[in-house]
Design a protein around this motif. Structure first.
Motif, PDB file in Angstrom:
ATOM      1  N   LEU A  77       0.834  -1.193   0.000  1.00 43.41           N
ATOM      2  CA  LEU A  77       0.000   0.000   0.000  1.00 43.41           C
ATOM      3  C   LEU A  77       0.870   1.245   0.000  1.00 43.41           C
ATOM      4  O   LEU A  77       1.656   1.471   0.924  1.00 43.41           O
ATOM      5  N   PHE A  95      -5.072   4.507  -1.773  1.00 41.92           N
ATOM      6  CA  PHE A  95      -3.709   3.995  -1.907  1.00 41.92           C
ATOM      7  C   PHE A  95      -3.489   3.433  -3.305  1.00 41.92           C
ATOM      8  O   PHE A  95      -4.414   2.944  -3.967  1.00 41.92           O
ATOM      9  N   VAL A  97      -1.741   0.262  -5.079  1.00 44.30           N
ATOM     10  CA  VAL A  97      -1.298  -1.091  -4.721  1.00 44.30           C
ATOM     11  C   VAL A  97      -0.118  -1.429  -5.622  1.00 44.30           C
ATOM     12  O   VAL A  97      -0.227  -1.382  -6.855  1.00 44.30           O
ATOM     13  N   ALA A 108      -7.053   0.861  -3.557  1.00 40.00           N
ATOM     14  CA  ALA A 108      -7.444   0.467  -2.210  1.00 40.00           C
ATOM     15  C   ALA A 108      -7.762   1.726  -1.411  1.00 40.00           C
ATOM     16  O   ALA A 108      -7.279   2.818  -1.727  1.00 40.00           O
ATOM     17  N   VAL A 125      -8.988  -2.097   5.382  1.00 39.40           N
ATOM     18  CA  VAL A 125      -8.700  -1.659   4.015  1.00 39.40           C
ATOM     19  C   VAL A 125      -9.559  -2.454   3.045  1.00 39.40           C
ATOM     20  O   VAL A 125      -9.737  -3.665   3.207  1.00 39.40           O
ATOM     21  N   PHE A 127     -10.240  -3.229  -1.215  1.00 43.91           N
ATOM     22  CA  PHE A 127      -9.561  -3.230  -2.508  1.00 43.91           C
ATOM     23  C   PHE A 127     -10.583  -3.099  -3.631  1.00 43.91           C
ATOM     24  O   PHE A 127     -11.647  -3.738  -3.601  1.00 43.91           O
TER      25      PHE A 127
END
Length: 248
Positions: A77, A95, A97, A108, A125, A127
């Motif tokens: 991340l 974020f 990935v 994410a 978190v 995704f």
């Protein structure tokens, strides 16, 4: 239907309603433990692996899986400078990935200002479905879109009936009733070797039951209706199963 989409109880177009004295909010979010191991794969590597996943059901969306931060690989991340605001859950940090040789921007997110009643999502978190290579529940890959455990698939109740017919091209056919539809489906349990791929498949009479494919209702096309002339010489299925006279 799913829990929070189509006409499910938490969807905006629900067909039913909750029996409560006060009106409910226009939108209801529902979170629950998955109770199964879930993994996420990206760039040929596992980036998340957890037995403590929480599913978030939001009206009009497929469920979203939230993983504890501790169950996400530390090095995948990469914080960016993008923040959005969820109408019920507050701000969310996004974020990138990243694994060796592979990168998915804005793939994410984590909610950073959750209200107290949504604390179950804290330090978790999620995704983006399409940004990852694959999601797995236990050892089974989830294909197409996120799976809703409340989504129901109804299979037609096939009731076998007596009587068989034969086809010179495919072999012996057995029949099924579907509710009030008599002999509305048929199957070739052991089709001739030349067409053995159809063995065990079921066909339906579109003039007796509604058959849809990709949302389109099927109907008999011109030329598909054949007037039967009966079985020659009183031939019955037993004769078809008999050895060929004089054969080896």
């Amino acid at each position: 239907m799913g829990l929070a989409w189509q006409q499910g109880p938490l969807a905006t177009r629900a067909v039913g309603h909750f029996l409560v004295e006060q009106p409910l909010p226009e939108r209801l979010l529902f979170a629950e433990p998955l109770r199964r191991r879930m993994r996420v794969r990206f760039g040929g590597e596992w980036v998340a692996d957890s037995e403590d996943v929480v599913l978030l059901h939001e009206p009009g969306r497929y469920p979203v899986a939230y993983f504890p931060v501790a169950d996400v690989r530390e090095d995948v991340l990469v914080a960016g400078n993008r923040t959005t605001t969820h109408r019920e859950l507050g701000p969310a940090e996004w974020f990138t990935v990243r694994v060796a040789g592979h990168e998915a921007p804005r793939a994410a997110w984590r909610h950073t200002g959750l209200p107290g009643h949504a604390d179950v999502l804290r330090d978790r978190v999620a995704f983006a479905w399409r940004a990852m290579d694959a999601f797995y529940e236990e050892d089974e890959r989830i294909v197409g879109h996120a799976a809703d455990p409340y989504h129901r698939i109804d299979l037609a109740a096939l009731t076998p009936v007596e009587g068989e017919t034969f086809c010179p091209y495919k072999g012996l056919a057995g029949y099924f009733d579907i509710g009030p539809g008599k002999r509305a489906a048929w199957s070739y349990p052991e089709a001739w070797p030349e067409v053995e791929r159809v063995s065990g498949f079921v066909s339906f009479e579109p003039d007796l039951v509604d058959v849809t494919l990709d949302g389109r209702k099927l109907a008999l096309e011109p030329g598909q209706t054949v007037t039967p002339h009966g079985i020659d010489r009183g031939l019955d299925p037993g004769e078809l199963r008999s050895p060929v006279p004089g054969g080896n």
